[in-house]
Enzyme design. Structure first.
Site, PDB file in Angstrom:
ATOM      1  N   GLY A 239       1.447  -5.364  -2.701  1.00 28.22           N
ATOM      2  CA  GLY A 239       0.978  -4.026  -2.960  1.00 28.22           C
ATOM      3  C   GLY A 239       1.506  -3.065  -4.025  1.00 28.22           C
ATOM      4  CD  GLU A 273       3.407 -11.297   2.582  1.00 24.95           C
ATOM      5  OE1 GLU A 273       2.132 -10.509   2.450  1.00 24.95           O
ATOM      6  OE2 GLU A 273       3.720 -11.714   3.662  1.00 24.95           O
ATOM      7  N   GLY A 275       1.175  -9.962  -5.526  1.00 21.74           N
ATOM      8  CA  GLY A 275       0.359 -10.887  -6.029  1.00 21.74           C
ATOM      9  C   GLY A 275       0.121 -10.158  -7.628  1.00 21.74           C
ATOM     10  NE  ARG A 276      -2.860  -4.580  -7.667  1.00 23.79           N
ATOM     11  CZ  ARG A 276      -4.286  -4.552  -7.631  1.00 23.79           C
ATOM     12  NH1 ARG A 276      -5.213  -4.461  -8.454  1.00 23.79           N
ATOM     13  NH2 ARG A 276      -4.753  -4.335  -6.400  1.00 23.79           N
ATOM     14  NE  ARG A 312      -8.928  -5.002  -9.618  1.00 23.03           N
ATOM     15  CZ  ARG A 312      -8.607  -3.790  -9.808  1.00 23.03           C
ATOM     16  NH1 ARG A 312      -8.871  -3.530 -10.951  1.00 23.03           N
ATOM     17  NH2 ARG A 312      -7.894  -3.056  -8.919  1.00 23.03           N
ATOM     18  CB  CYS A 349     -30.591  -8.301 -13.300  1.00 26.43           C
ATOM     19  SG  CYS A 349     -31.206  -9.309 -14.837  1.00 26.43           S
ATOM     20  CD  GLU A 350     -27.083  -6.117  -8.416  1.00 26.59           C
ATOM     21  OE1 GLU A 350     -27.064  -5.047  -8.124  1.00 26.59           O
ATOM     22  OE2 GLU A 350     -27.321  -6.990  -7.990  1.00 26.59           O
ATOM     23  CE1 TYR A 378      -5.932  -9.970  -5.068  1.00 22.24           C
ATOM     24  CE2 TYR A 378      -4.877  -8.393  -6.452  1.00 22.24           C
ATOM     25  CZ  TYR A 378      -4.785  -9.231  -5.171  1.00 22.24           C
ATOM     26  OH  TYR A 378      -3.959  -9.404  -4.332  1.00 22.24           O
TER      27      TYR A 378
HETATM   28  N1  LLP Z   1       0.161  -9.915   1.258  1.00 23.63           N
HETATM   29  C1  LLP Z   1      -1.109  -9.823   1.953  1.00 23.63           C
HETATM   30  C2  LLP Z   1      -0.831  -9.837   3.317  1.00 23.63           C
HETATM   31  C3  LLP Z   1      -2.240  -9.274   1.290  1.00 23.63           C
HETATM   32  O1  LLP Z   1      -3.391  -8.935   1.851  1.00 23.63           O
HETATM   33  C4  LLP Z   1      -2.157  -9.062  -0.034  1.00 23.63           C
HETATM   34  C5  LLP Z   1      -3.387  -8.499  -0.931  1.00 23.63           C
HETATM   35  C6  LLP Z   1      -1.050  -9.091  -0.941  1.00 23.63           C
HETATM   36  C7  LLP Z   1       0.295  -9.696   0.048  1.00 23.63           C
HETATM   37  C8  LLP Z   1      -0.941  -9.157  -2.283  1.00 23.63           C
HETATM   38  O2  LLP Z   1      -1.174  -7.764  -2.811  1.00 23.63           O
HETATM   39  P1  LLP Z   1      -0.685  -7.447  -4.210  1.00 23.63           P
HETATM   40  O3  LLP Z   1       0.659  -7.314  -4.219  1.00 23.63           O
HETATM   41  O4  LLP Z   1      -1.339  -8.029  -5.154  1.00 23.63           O
HETATM   42  O5  LLP Z   1      -1.335  -5.951  -4.303  1.00 23.63           O
HETATM   43  N2  LLP Z   1      -9.020  -7.259  -4.920  1.00 23.63           N
HETATM   44  C9  LLP Z   1      -8.136  -6.260  -4.884  1.00 23.63           C
HETATM   45  C10 LLP Z   1      -7.081  -6.352  -4.160  1.00 23.63           C
HETATM   46  C11 LLP Z   1      -7.084  -7.080  -2.688  1.00 23.63           C
HETATM   47  C12 LLP Z   1      -5.547  -7.312  -2.084  1.00 23.63           C
HETATM   48  C13 LLP Z   1      -5.791  -8.010  -0.638  1.00 23.63           C
HETATM   49  N3  LLP Z   1      -4.524  -8.293  -0.403  1.00 23.63           N
HETATM   50  C14 LLP Z   1      -8.184  -5.776  -6.259  1.00 23.63           C
HETATM   51  O6  LLP Z   1      -8.746  -6.144  -7.175  1.00 23.63           O
HETATM   52  O7  LLP Z   1      -7.631  -4.403  -6.362  1.00 23.63           O
END
Ligand code: LLP
Length: 436
Positions: A239, A273, A275-276, A312, A349-350, A378
């Site tokens: 997150g 954990e 991601g982004r 997004r 088309c939206e 994402y």
């Molecule tokens: N761990 C769990 C259990 C998660 O559900 C997620 C993301 C992460 C780690 C990684 O989160 P990050 O570090 O990437 O924020 N599609 C949305 C974001 C959805 C995140 C879902 N879960 C967007 O484009 O902002």
């Protein structure tokens, strides 16, 4: 930090000029920077160095095999949420002992595959899930590692669609039920309670919610520890916010500083954990201007990428900087410059099909290539074929070289899975027995 730079009148990904790349691979296309990805892993390690965390990259952010391979080679584990992601990260060379399996809806088949692969833990989110996991582990005759995902009821102050740590969200169990579940796992013959986990949301740009969530999670873990010989991990989820619009995300050292006093010396190893954070600013999307259109006072720039390639902005009001790959340099991070504003829209088309609304943009002509920034996370993974649009290729740049790591889809790909309704059958008949 990223390796996309505007110099001598054009944008580069590391040593590769983006406009020339667009001419070579076509548009739309996603372009990722290997050195940015490696750099983010290194900086994360450095910021948390004294805590020696296990970094489990959230594969959902960008699951391209070449990207996953880079991240596995950097020594990271993975956070996965499906059997598909399990297969993907294993193919990319993941160490199964560094895989955590998250998600509220794991199926028995997914549990079985993950137990047999030897994943570290299942982040369990409900009573019936724990029960099913125990049954599957018993049936396959192998123990399963468990971390209980708690919902610490903390507001991460992010968009409501990506908030997960408040009581009303579907994720995790509250702290009291978390303790009950954890004790059930300890008592189960084929389950090993190895961790307590939380994940409060995504694109979080304040560190205080983390401190609150980690403290509550740690307190539960410490209460359980005397009775849980295998309990060794405290997982604070992902997150961590990145910059999209301005340099407004906290520095990595600030996240570390917020949790250090809570975690250090508590006898549990920290799991992250992200991601982004690792891939978000390591990608751009190249798109070509198709038309300029003026409608009253409104300026539209119609481009060849749409909401199916980057959802997004439509789904989360996400902001992505957009600038021509050739011409004047972009305004500094945090300002938009004084150019005439335009809605930058796609061909879908939206009315929700836009990449930016009222965005200052220099004059552009059909054929000009624009770079849409911060789309490493994402974007491609949330893409679709809506309007029968072909998914764009993904390109990985490393220094002054590049590799196409996913091809552009073809018209044939669009219809490959479909069949004429020529062979109807009745329920229960095998697919070979057709009924005319
Ligand atoms: N761990 C769990 C259990 C998660 O559900 C997620 C993301 C992460 C780690 C990684 O989160 P990050 O570090 O990437 O924020 N599609 C949305 C974001 C959805 C995140 C879902 N879960 C967007 O484009 O902002």
């Amino acid at each position: 930090m990223d390796s996309f730079e505007h110099r001598d009148g054009q944008y580069y990904a590391e040593g590769v000029a983006l406009e020339a790349l667009a001419r070579e691979v076509g548009t739309p296309a996603y372009v990722y920077s290997a050195s940015t990805i490696r750099g983010h892993v290194a900086r994360l390690r450095e910021a948390f160095a004294d805590l020696d965390p296990l970094i489990c990259y959230a594969a959902k952010a960008n699951g391209n095999l070449a990207v996953l391979t880079l991240i596995a080679e950097a020594g990271c584990g993975f956070d996965i949420v499906s059997g598909g992601e399990l297969a993907r990260v294993l193919r990319a060379g993941a160490d199964p002992g560094k895989i955590v399996f998250s998600g509220v809806g794991k199926t028995a088949a997914e549990m079985e595959a993950a137990i047999l692969a030897g994943v570290l833990v299942f982040n369990v989110e409900s009573e019936p899930e724990l029960e099913l996991l125990g049954e599957v582990a018993t049936r396959v005759g192998r123990p399963a590692g468990v971390a209980i995902r708690v919902n610490p009821d903390v507001d991460p102050k992010t968009h409501r669609y990506i908030t997960t740590g408040k009581r009303e969200n579907k994720f995790g169990v509250d702290l009291a039920r978390g303790e009950v579940l954890a004790r059930r796992a300890i008592a189960h013959k084929q389950l090993r309670l190895r961790g307590i986990q939380c994940h409060i949301g995504s694109q979080i740009t304040e560190v205080t919610p983390y401190a609150q969530a980690v403290e509550r999670t740690r307190d539960l873990a410490l209460r359980l520890k005397p009775d849980a010989p295998d309990l060794e991990y405290l997982d604070m989820g992902g997150g961590y916010g990145i910059y999209y619009r301005a340099a407004d995300a906290p520095a990595l050292v600030d996240y570390a500083a917020a949790v250090r006093p809570i975690v250090k010396g508590c006898g549990l190893r920290l799991v992250l954990e992200p991601g982004r954070l690792i891939v978000g600013n390591a990608g751009v999307m190249l798109t070509t201007v198709l038309y300029n259109k003026q409608s009253g006072a409104k300026r539209f720039v119609i481009v060849d990428a749409g909401m199916n390639d980057l959802i997004r902005p439509s789904l989360y009001e996400g902001y992505h900087r957009i600038w021509p790959t050739r011409g004047p340099p972009p305004p500094p991070l945090g300002s938009e410059g004084g150019e005439a504003p335009a809605d930058i829209v796609g061909p879908v088309c939206e009315s929700a099909d836009f990449l930016a609304i009222d965005r200052p943009l220099p004059p552009v002509e059909p054929g000009d290539v624009l770079a849409v920034m911060s789309v490493g996370a994402y974007a491609a993974v949330m893409g679709s074929n809506y309007n029968d649009r072909l998914r764009p290729p993904e390109v990985l740049v490393d220094g002054d070289r590049f590799a196409v790591v996913r091809e552009r889809e073809s018209i044939e790909d669009l219809m490959r899975m479909e069949r004429p309704a020529a062979a109807y059958r009745t329920l229960g008949a095998s697919s070979g027995e057709t009924v005319s």
